[in-house]
Enzyme design. Structure first.
Site, PDB file in Angstrom:
ATOM      1  N   ARG A 231       0.981  -1.383   0.109  1.00 25.51           N
ATOM      2  CA  ARG A 231       0.119   0.325  -0.080  1.00 25.51           C
ATOM      3  C   ARG A 231       0.594   1.521  -0.187  1.00 25.51           C
ATOM      4  O   ARG A 231       1.778   1.058   0.740  1.00 25.51           O
ATOM      5  CB  ARG A 231      -0.807  -0.255   1.058  1.00 25.51           C
ATOM      6  CG  ARG A 231      -2.415  -1.230   1.478  1.00 25.51           C
ATOM      7  CD  ARG A 231      -3.089  -0.549   0.214  1.00 25.51           C
ATOM      8  NE  ARG A 231      -4.689  -1.247   0.133  1.00 25.51           N
ATOM      9  CZ  ARG A 231      -4.295  -2.606  -0.158  1.00 25.51           C
ATOM     10  NH1 ARG A 231      -3.120  -3.176  -0.990  1.00 25.51           N
ATOM     11  NH2 ARG A 231      -5.635  -3.572  -0.234  1.00 25.51           N
ATOM     12  N   GLU A 260      -4.134   7.031  -4.486  1.00 35.97           N
ATOM     13  CA  GLU A 260      -4.535   6.892  -5.865  1.00 35.97           C
ATOM     14  C   GLU A 260      -6.181   6.789  -6.154  1.00 35.97           C
ATOM     15  O   GLU A 260      -7.283   7.492  -5.195  1.00 35.97           O
ATOM     16  CB  GLU A 260      -4.432   5.285  -5.676  1.00 35.97           C
ATOM     17  CG  GLU A 260      -3.509   4.791  -5.709  1.00 35.97           C
ATOM     18  CD  GLU A 260      -3.600   3.096  -4.841  1.00 35.97           C
ATOM     19  OE1 GLU A 260      -4.347   2.732  -5.489  1.00 35.97           O
ATOM     20  OE2 GLU A 260      -2.323   3.042  -4.697  1.00 35.97           O
ATOM     21  N   HIS A 278      -1.810   0.111  -9.434  1.00 34.22           N
ATOM     22  CA  HIS A 278      -2.493  -0.720  -8.524  1.00 34.22           C
ATOM     23  C   HIS A 278      -3.316  -1.698  -9.518  1.00 34.22           C
ATOM     24  O   HIS A 278      -4.311  -1.481  -8.847  1.00 34.22           O
ATOM     25  CB  HIS A 278      -3.585   0.063  -7.769  1.00 34.22           C
ATOM     26  CG  HIS A 278      -3.952  -0.089  -6.025  1.00 34.22           C
ATOM     27  ND1 HIS A 278      -4.175   0.275  -5.099  1.00 34.22           N
ATOM     28  CD2 HIS A 278      -3.849  -1.329  -6.087  1.00 34.22           C
ATOM     29  CE1 HIS A 278      -4.219  -1.169  -4.497  1.00 34.22           C
ATOM     30  NE2 HIS A 278      -3.514  -2.090  -5.017  1.00 34.22           N
TER      31      HIS A 278
HETATM   32  C1  8YV Z   1      -7.317  -5.555  -5.376  1.00 34.84           C
HETATM   33  C2  8YV Z   1      -5.335  -5.554  -3.816  1.00 34.84           C
HETATM   34  O1  8YV Z   1      -8.226  -5.716  -6.786  1.00 34.84           O
HETATM   35  O2  8YV Z   1      -6.279  -7.212  -3.449  1.00 34.84           O
HETATM   36  C3  8YV Z   1      -5.878  -5.925  -2.242  1.00 34.84           C
HETATM   37  O3  8YV Z   1      -5.992  -5.744  -1.218  1.00 34.84           O
HETATM   38  O4  8YV Z   1      -4.806  -4.452  -3.128  1.00 34.84           O
HETATM   39  C4  8YV Z   1      -6.357  -4.827  -5.610  1.00 34.84           C
HETATM   40  O5  8YV Z   1      -5.590  -6.471  -5.212  1.00 34.84           O
HETATM   41  C5  8YV Z   1      -7.582  -3.629  -5.312  1.00 34.84           C
HETATM   42  O6  8YV Z   1      -7.594  -3.281  -3.866  1.00 34.84           O
HETATM   43  C6  8YV Z   1      -9.459  -4.014  -5.375  1.00 34.84           C
HETATM   44  O7  8YV Z   1      -9.834  -2.224  -5.595  1.00 34.84           O
END
Ligand code: 8YV
Length: 318
Positions: A231, A260, A278
């Site tokens: 993150r 983001e 992302h």
């Molecule tokens: C998601 C991600 O697609 O799985 C997670 O925590 O960051 C990504 O794989 C994303 O969060 C979808 O909004």
């Protein structure tokens, strides 16, 4: 009457069709006035579906007095208010494991692109510089280098497995040592001092905010590479930008950012940063598997069966 399911953010079409066949759906994601929509349908909602970038808030928990489960299509749940879910008796599920390989592949893709300067090489061809200026500058090999993993969870371990196949030595940092054949360091700063590359693979959230500090990035040094598939909150982003700009950090490969989908505009000026929106889990195969796991969790809930992938919730104060 069918169970009433709130769609905060949609799944892929195939899984949305499954939800539409089994439940009455209420599309908050399409509502023009979301507050008014929640006030109208909230009291009848039994379950909610969301994704990692959208999450689930305390206000939403309070607006859904009947809701007993929130299922997110993501492994990360840093945008879900777990304390509010615990207080309101709302179970939470996520989508671990099905995305591990794609996210780990993306970490290595970003590392290779940064180390071998793929964006610069592509520009060298596309701009005609190759013919005008000859060979591009030499780059960095991965073989023989040390990869430091910040957060050796399932994804961190998958990244380590891949890096070893590229001839890299592995070290890691985390809350406590694990039974693994890698050197352990108690902090990212200590890890970065011994590594050529560090990859942030720790879960997002308040506990890991700024975990990769300015000191850690400085310890990586002018030949060091930082990769982030966790993150944006996990790294001191202002320090990251400043050190990349000054050359005190060699390069970065970034899939995640603060703010983001509008990351700091400084990033697009950095030639030594490989940028990805992302999208580490963004393949048809993986997103379908994530979407299906959400459907399966919701179905298990309404069938009174154990949830396939529950998220541990904080204890509710007595
Ligand atoms: C998601 C991600 O697609 O799985 C997670 O925590 O960051 C990504 O794989 C994303 O969060 C979808 O909004």
């Amino acid at each position: 009457m069918k169970p009433q399911v709130l769609i905060i953010a949609p799944l892929l079409p195939g899984q949305m069709a499954q939800l539409e066949a089994a439940y009455d759906l209420h599309r908050l994601d399409k509502a023009a006035d979301k507050a008014a929509f929640l006030a109208e349908v909230g009291p009848q909602i039994d379950a909610a579906v969301t994704v990692g970038s959208v999450g689930f808030t305390r206000a939403q928990a309070e607006a859904l007095p009947k809701c007993k489960i929130v299922s997110t299509s993501s492994v990360g749940y840093d945008k879900i208010d777990l304390a509010a879910c615990a207080a309101h008796g709302i179970a939470v599920t996520n989508t671990p494991d099905v995305l591990t390989d794609d996210v780990a592949d993306t970490a290595l893709m970003l590392l290779l692109a940064a180390a071998r300067q793929l964006p610069q090489g592509e520009a060298h061809v596309r701009t005609g510089a190759w013919a005008k200026k000859g060979q591009m500058p030499l780059t960095m090999a991965l073989k023989g280098k040390t990869l430091g993993v910040v957060g050796l969870g399932r994804i961190g371990q998958a990244i380590a497995d891949r890096a070893e196949a590229f001839g890299m030595a592995i070290a890691y940092s985390g809350r406590s040592p694990k039974d693994v054949p890698y050197a352990y360091y108690p902090t990212p700063e200590a890890l970065a001092a011994e590594a050529d590359v560090i990859v942030a693979a720790a879960a997002g959230g308040p506990e890991t905010k700024g975990l990769v500090s300015r000191a850690a990035l400085e310890a990586l040094g002018p030949k060091g590479i930082f990769v982030n598939i966790a993150r944006g909150s996990v790294v001191d982003e202002a320090a990251l930008i400043e050190l990349l700009q000054s050359g005190k950090l060699g390069a970065a490969g970034l899939d995640v950012f603060e703010n983001e989908p509008n990351p700091d505009p400084a990033f697009v000026t950095l030639e030594n940063a490989v940028l990805y929106p992302h999208h580490a889990s963004g393949t048809v195969e993986t997103r379908e598997a994530m979407s299906q796991l959400v459907v399966d969790n919701i179905a298990a809930h309404f069938a009174g069966q154990p949830l396939p992938t529950p998220v541990p919730l904080p204890k509710v104060a007595a």
